[in-house]
Design an enzyme around this catalytic site. Structure first.
Site, short mmCIF file in Angstrom:
data_model
loop_
_atom_site.label_atom_id
_atom_site.label_comp_id
_atom_site.label_asym_id
_atom_site.label_seq_id
_atom_site.Cartn_x
_atom_site.Cartn_y
_atom_site.Cartn_z
N HIS A 79 0.83 -1.19 0.00
CA HIS A 79 0.00 0.00 0.00
C HIS A 79 0.87 1.25 0.00
O HIS A 79 2.03 1.21 0.40
CB HIS A 79 -0.92 -0.01 1.21
CG HIS A 79 -1.94 -1.10 1.15
ND1 HIS A 79 -2.88 -1.29 2.13
CD2 HIS A 79 -2.17 -2.07 0.23
CE1 HIS A 79 -3.65 -2.31 1.82
NE2 HIS A 79 -3.23 -2.80 0.67
N GLU A 81 0.82 3.82 1.90
CA GLU A 81 1.29 4.17 3.24
C GLU A 81 2.49 3.33 3.64
O GLU A 81 3.45 3.83 4.22
CB GLU A 81 0.16 3.97 4.27
CG GLU A 81 -1.10 4.77 3.97
CD GLU A 81 -2.12 4.02 3.12
OE1 GLU A 81 -3.31 4.35 3.24
OE2 GLU A 81 -1.75 3.12 2.34
N CYS A 107 -5.99 1.28 5.56
CA CYS A 107 -6.59 0.00 5.97
C CYS A 107 -6.04 -0.37 7.35
O CYS A 107 -5.16 0.29 7.90
CB CYS A 107 -6.25 -1.08 4.94
SG CYS A 107 -4.52 -1.60 4.99
N CYS A 110 -2.17 -0.96 7.42
CA CYS A 110 -1.43 0.30 7.42
C CYS A 110 -1.63 1.05 8.74
O CYS A 110 -0.69 1.67 9.25
CB CYS A 110 -1.85 1.16 6.24
SG CYS A 110 -1.32 0.47 4.65
#
Length: 150
Positions: A79, A81, A107, A110
């Site tokens: 992701h 992040e 999410c 993260c």
């Protein structure tokens, strides 16, 4: 003369540009880690460095019809992040106390990483269907703001 953007608007607009590098077939996400009005690291979602991108070989999550917010482990990509956190670590950049700007709400995977990295504030453009992420960020006293840009 046009209105000068706030710092949040400025950094969120940059996340949109960062997202243009994403190689995910389902969602293009960009993220920035910012401290004292300075960008420390950026990230976008995609496969690990040197591995084939989903743009090239397809999306496992699409093939399995996995809805957003579920079964994050069934994805080849990192992701945005995560990639921003890894970039900061790779270059030895201190991020504790920083703000994460992202095109979408983090999410739960993260969120856990952001909490342990010492991120104190998250500013995002859109929400994401992951109640556990919201709960963890709230319990860790991470301020989260969803900002709509014009």
């Amino acid at each position: 003369m046009s209105k000068r953007p706030s710092w949040d608007e400025y950094f969120l607009r940059i996340t949109r540009e960062v997202a243009q590098r994403a190689t995910c077939l389902r969602r293009q996400v960009g993220a920035l880690l910012v401290m004292d009005k300075h960008i420390l690291a950026t990230g976008y979602n995609g496969a690990p460095s040197g591995l084939p991108h989903c743009l090239e070989i397809g999306c496992l999550r699409e093939q399995l019809k996995i809805p957003p917010g579920e079964r994050h482990e069934l994805c080849r990509g990192l992701h945005a992040e995560m990639n921003a956190l890894i970039q900061a670590a790779h270059y030895g950049i201190k991020i504790s106390g920083a703000t994460l700007y992202s095109t979408t709400y983090p999410c739960s995977l993260c969120a856990k990483m952001l909490v342990n990295a010492g991120i104190k504030r998250v500013v995002t453009l859109t929400d994401y269907p992951d109640p556990l992420a919201k709960e963890m960020l709230s319990l860790a006293n991470v301020t989260v703001e969803i900002v709509k840009l014009e």
